[in-house]
Enzyme design. Structure first.
Site, PDB file in Angstrom:
ATOM      1  N   ARG A 222       1.289  12.104  -9.075  1.00 53.97           N
ATOM      2  CA  ARG A 222       1.727  11.013  -8.404  1.00 53.97           C
ATOM      3  C   ARG A 222       2.766  10.396  -8.655  1.00 53.97           C
ATOM      4  O   ARG A 222       3.847   9.550  -8.716  1.00 53.97           O
ATOM      5  CB  ARG A 222       0.972   9.835  -9.717  1.00 53.97           C
ATOM      6  CG  ARG A 222      -0.294   9.369  -9.212  1.00 53.97           C
ATOM      7  CD  ARG A 222      -0.988   8.417  -9.317  1.00 53.97           C
ATOM      8  NE  ARG A 222      -2.606   8.183  -9.312  1.00 53.97           N
ATOM      9  CZ  ARG A 222      -3.225   8.279  -7.940  1.00 53.97           C
ATOM     10  NH1 ARG A 222      -2.762   7.645  -6.696  1.00 53.97           N
ATOM     11  NH2 ARG A 222      -5.076   8.564  -8.073  1.00 53.97           N
TER      12      ARG A 222
ATOM     13  N   ASP B 296      -3.720   5.358   6.663  1.00 53.44           N
ATOM     14  CA  ASP B 296      -4.533   6.990   7.193  1.00 53.44           C
ATOM     15  C   ASP B 296      -5.068   6.250   8.759  1.00 53.44           C
ATOM     16  O   ASP B 296      -4.496   5.846   9.534  1.00 53.44           O
ATOM     17  CB  ASP B 296      -4.869   7.314   6.457  1.00 53.44           C
ATOM     18  CG  ASP B 296      -5.086   8.848   7.020  1.00 53.44           C
ATOM     19  OD1 ASP B 296      -5.132   9.122   8.544  1.00 53.44           O
ATOM     20  OD2 ASP B 296      -5.873  10.024   6.192  1.00 53.44           O
TER      21      ASP B 296
ATOM     22  N   PHE C 125      -1.410  15.778   4.729  1.00 56.17           N
ATOM     23  CA  PHE C 125      -1.294  15.443   3.077  1.00 56.17           C
ATOM     24  C   PHE C 125      -0.214  15.424   2.985  1.00 56.17           C
ATOM     25  O   PHE C 125       0.218  16.392   2.685  1.00 56.17           O
ATOM     26  CB  PHE C 125      -2.932  16.414   3.214  1.00 56.17           C
ATOM     27  CG  PHE C 125      -3.117  15.849   1.738  1.00 56.17           C
ATOM     28  CD1 PHE C 125      -3.788  14.271   1.728  1.00 56.17           C
ATOM     29  CD2 PHE C 125      -2.956  16.239   0.234  1.00 56.17           C
ATOM     30  CE1 PHE C 125      -4.272  13.585   0.602  1.00 56.17           C
ATOM     31  CE2 PHE C 125      -2.665  15.474  -1.118  1.00 56.17           C
ATOM     32  CZ  PHE C 125      -4.075  14.451  -0.426  1.00 56.17           C
TER      33      PHE C 125
ATOM     34  N   GLU D 262       0.760  -1.586   0.211  1.00 53.87           N
ATOM     35  CA  GLU D 262      -0.389   0.006   0.124  1.00 53.87           C
ATOM     36  C   GLU D 262       0.719   0.764  -0.132  1.00 53.87           C
ATOM     37  O   GLU D 262       2.095   1.379   0.642  1.00 53.87           O
ATOM     38  CB  GLU D 262      -0.685   0.101   1.267  1.00 53.87           C
ATOM     39  CG  GLU D 262      -2.234  -0.405   0.989  1.00 53.87           C
ATOM     40  CD  GLU D 262      -2.928   1.077   0.520  1.00 53.87           C
ATOM     41  OE1 GLU D 262      -2.896   1.702  -0.536  1.00 53.87           O
ATOM     42  OE2 GLU D 262      -4.510   0.369   0.716  1.00 53.87           O
ATOM     43  N   ASP D 263       0.628   2.519  -0.396  1.00 53.66           N
ATOM     44  CA  ASP D 263       1.430   3.567  -0.187  1.00 53.66           C
ATOM     45  C   ASP D 263       1.309   4.586   0.888  1.00 53.66           C
ATOM     46  O   ASP D 263       1.985   4.230   1.704  1.00 53.66           O
ATOM     47  CB  ASP D 263       0.041   4.293  -1.548  1.00 53.66           C
ATOM     48  CG  ASP D 263      -1.520   4.678  -1.192  1.00 53.66           C
ATOM     49  OD1 ASP D 263      -1.560   4.409  -0.209  1.00 53.66           O
ATOM     50  OD2 ASP D 263      -1.562   5.367  -2.583  1.00 53.66           O
TER      51      ASP D 263
END
Ligand code: 5GP
Ligand code: MG
Length: 179
Positions: A169, A107, A156, A103-104
């Protein structure tokens, strides 16, 4: 590394450099190799955000990993129970396989819990999570992820696969929102 990056209406400042990321990716790959050598592992990279991390990680792995890209899709089912989640893109049976989700960012952990639940029903031999970023302050997932690149504050971020409204990206480093 570029200084400020402007995406749509927001500005982002350099946060984790390309070099720092690549060094950490190598360390994670070494850890994964030690754990998964001889186990015929299958890595599931979650689109879209994890594509760059997965590619760099794979260039370092020597444990003969298989790779599949998956996506979580939420749709309105035929039952009255509301929205249903499904994992699309999976073409390999996972029963008795050693599975690592790439996963990136984690959160709240809601997305990963959904993926975990969907994958557990496939009865893998083991299931682990490898995420580039974790926001510990907001993470409420059921399981602690095993492989984490960097723990970050609740800010963020974009770049290295992560987007802000579909842009950013392509950046080879991670940037954080400034105000
Ligand atoms: P969670 O379900 O863990 O709350 O959120 C996971 C997803 O939210 C990530 O896969 C990512 O798509 C998005 N997300 C959470 N935090 C960030 C962030 O700081 N930047 C970006 N670009 N996406 C984020
Ligand atoms: Mg994502």
């Amino acid at each position: 590394m570029r200084t400020l990056v402007h995406i749509h209406d927001l500005s982002f400042a350099p946060f984790i450099s390309e070099t720092t990321i690549q060094t950490r990716v190598k360390e994670l790959a070494a850890q994964l190799d030690a754990e998964y050598a001889g186990k015929n592992p299958i890595f599931l990279a979650v689109l879209n955000g994890a594509f760059m991390f997965a590619a760099d990680l794979f260039k370092q792995l020597t444990c003969q990993p298989e790779l599949s890209f998956v996506k979580v899709s939420s749709y309105v089912g035929t039952q009255s129970s509301g929205r249903v989640d499904e994992l699309i893109g999976l073409q390999t049976a996972l029963k008795d396989r050693h599975v690592v989700i790439i996963e990136d960012i984690l959160d709240t952990g809601v997305t990963m819990d959904k993926i975990g639940t969907l994958l557990q029903s496939e009865q893998p031999a083991s299931l682990a999570v490898c995420a580039l970023l974790l926001k510990p302050a907001s993470y409420k997932g059921k399981h602690q992820p095993q492989y984490i690149g960097f723990e970050i504050e609740d800010r963020f971020v974009v770049g290295y696969g992560l987007d802000y409204k579909e842009l950013g990206r392509e950046l080879p480093a991670v940037y954080q929102l400034i105000n």
